[in-house]
Design a protein around this motif. Sequence first.
Motif, PDB file in Angstrom:
ATOM      1  N   SER A 234     -13.792  -6.905  -6.680  1.00 33.81           N
ATOM      2  CA  SER A 234     -12.928  -6.481  -5.624  1.00 33.81           C
ATOM      3  C   SER A 234     -13.829  -5.772  -4.652  1.00 33.81           C
ATOM      4  O   SER A 234     -13.533  -5.860  -3.347  1.00 33.81           O
ATOM      5  CB  SER A 234     -12.135  -5.430  -6.023  1.00 33.81           C
ATOM      6  OG  SER A 234     -11.051  -5.888  -7.094  1.00 33.81           O
ATOM      7  N   LEU A 304      -3.418  -1.484  -1.143  1.00 31.38           N
ATOM      8  CA  LEU A 304      -3.949  -1.326  -2.383  1.00 31.38           C
ATOM      9  C   LEU A 304      -3.435  -2.413  -3.265  1.00 31.38           C
ATOM     10  O   LEU A 304      -4.130  -3.116  -3.964  1.00 31.38           O
ATOM     11  CB  LEU A 304      -3.682  -0.148  -2.920  1.00 31.38           C
ATOM     12  CG  LEU A 304      -4.436   1.235  -2.594  1.00 31.38           C
ATOM     13  CD1 LEU A 304      -4.175   2.370  -3.230  1.00 31.38           C
ATOM     14  CD2 LEU A 304      -5.869   0.968  -2.728  1.00 31.38           C
ATOM     15  N   TYR A 305      -2.048  -2.758  -2.989  1.00 33.55           N
ATOM     16  CA  TYR A 305      -1.479  -3.591  -3.811  1.00 33.55           C
ATOM     17  C   TYR A 305      -2.144  -5.150  -3.423  1.00 33.55           C
ATOM     18  O   TYR A 305      -2.527  -6.029  -4.497  1.00 33.55           O
ATOM     19  CB  TYR A 305      -0.052  -3.996  -3.278  1.00 33.55           C
ATOM     20  CG  TYR A 305       0.657  -5.315  -3.708  1.00 33.55           C
ATOM     21  CD1 TYR A 305       1.138  -5.355  -5.154  1.00 33.55           C
ATOM     22  CD2 TYR A 305       0.701  -6.306  -2.795  1.00 33.55           C
ATOM     23  CE1 TYR A 305       1.749  -6.593  -5.488  1.00 33.55           C
ATOM     24  CE2 TYR A 305       1.295  -7.550  -3.171  1.00 33.55           C
ATOM     25  CZ  TYR A 305       1.774  -7.787  -4.455  1.00 33.55           C
ATOM     26  OH  TYR A 305       2.214  -8.801  -5.036  1.00 33.55           O
ATOM     27  N   ALA A 308      -5.361  -5.270  -5.166  1.00 33.81           N
ATOM     28  CA  ALA A 308      -5.318  -5.340  -6.759  1.00 33.81           C
ATOM     29  C   ALA A 308      -4.834  -6.796  -7.120  1.00 33.81           C
ATOM     30  O   ALA A 308      -5.550  -7.346  -8.050  1.00 33.81           O
ATOM     31  CB  ALA A 308      -4.160  -4.375  -7.053  1.00 33.81           C
ATOM     32  N   TRP A 312      -9.835  -9.471  -7.224  1.00 31.47           N
ATOM     33  CA  TRP A 312     -10.787  -9.928  -8.325  1.00 31.47           C
ATOM     34  C   TRP A 312     -11.199 -11.541  -8.207  1.00 31.47           C
ATOM     35  O   TRP A 312     -12.170 -11.784  -8.770  1.00 31.47           O
ATOM     36  CB  TRP A 312      -9.924 -10.124  -9.781  1.00 31.47           C
ATOM     37  CG  TRP A 312      -8.816 -10.839  -9.659  1.00 31.47           C
ATOM     38  CD1 TRP A 312      -7.380 -10.123  -9.174  1.00 31.47           C
ATOM     39  CD2 TRP A 312      -8.649 -12.328  -9.771  1.00 31.47           C
ATOM     40  NE1 TRP A 312      -6.554 -11.351  -9.342  1.00 31.47           N
ATOM     41  CE2 TRP A 312      -7.162 -12.580  -9.677  1.00 31.47           C
ATOM     42  CE3 TRP A 312      -9.492 -13.141 -10.049  1.00 31.47           C
ATOM     43  CZ2 TRP A 312      -6.685 -13.770  -9.680  1.00 31.47           C
ATOM     44  CZ3 TRP A 312      -9.040 -14.670 -10.152  1.00 31.47           C
ATOM     45  CH2 TRP A 312      -7.551 -14.848 -10.296  1.00 31.47           C
TER      46      TRP A 312
END
Length: 346
Positions: A234, A304-305, A308, A312
């Motif tokens: 991230s 942030l969503y 997330a 990755w």
Amino acid sequence: NKKTFFLIFQSILYYLSILYLYKKIKKKIDYKNLNILIFFLCFEPTILQFHSNILTESIYFTLLIFLISLLIDFKNNFKYHFMIGLLLGIMYLQRSAALYLIFPIIIYYILNLKNFKIFMKYIFFIIIGQILILSILGYNNYKRSGVFHVIPFQMKHTAWFYLSDNIVSSSKNIDISTVYQKRLNDEKKWKEENNINFESEKDRLRLYDYYQKYFFENFLQNPLTGLKIIIWKSLQTSILDPGMVYSSMKQDHTINRYWENSFFSISERIIYSLIIYFISICGAFYFIKKKDYLLPFLFLLLGLYHLAILGWVGVSRYSVPSIVCISLFFSNGIIFIKNYFEKRLK
């Protein structure tokens, strides 16, 4: 093949979404802050580059800005919340990462509404709108293949492909090439045991379920290692690359590690990213100082969503929806820094 028209179309659509945002947010923030926010969304090069290529990002940014605008202009009627649900469904058609966007919206609604019954009714209408779009997608897949499904194979395949080897290799201290070969052998064995026919979409969907299960088993066996790798990936995703689209057009896929050749060096990208993030953090402190929480929390949740959901993978392209969402913090940060130096110079 007349694709230039599409590039012009998606650019016009994007700037119309910014105009719509301008109308909805101008009563929520001061004029100087508003001008910087709009300027950032119009000309920030990491965002701007995607309007010059036929990728999913440009239209997705447009839909995301329309969503933010609707959520800012909160209304207490069922039609409004049903429209948000329809928009979430349309966003999912554009990019599968939007599937779970309802969860940050639920958090935002909890903060915005005090009455639990009204909250549940509004969320219900959002879900109905989203399900309507997903049902059309599922029915279309059913008519085409005989199988009703709405999840694309990338959502089940990507983690198996990108993360599984790193998690097993790091947790068990095994050479990654050995882990890679074992994963392919396991896949081949499973295909043979289950008589997978690639001409059948039903069989392909079974294979995608296998990929998803394979990844989750490895992750649940090594959760701490998995989380460390996801955090590291991230951070890599968060490095902005304003020259990514240009570089990808010029890449020579015949050379080894072709993806490392970029218009901007890694040091230049890191410096640019740190400047953007530093100014945005200053903007967050400015909001805290003013005790203004609801609007910045909406932008933060959505940013942030996306990090997330997509971070990755470790590819900077997937951080750009989050950059759209930190625009409010960046604009506030500019004001914060300007006020700070004006006070110091007095």
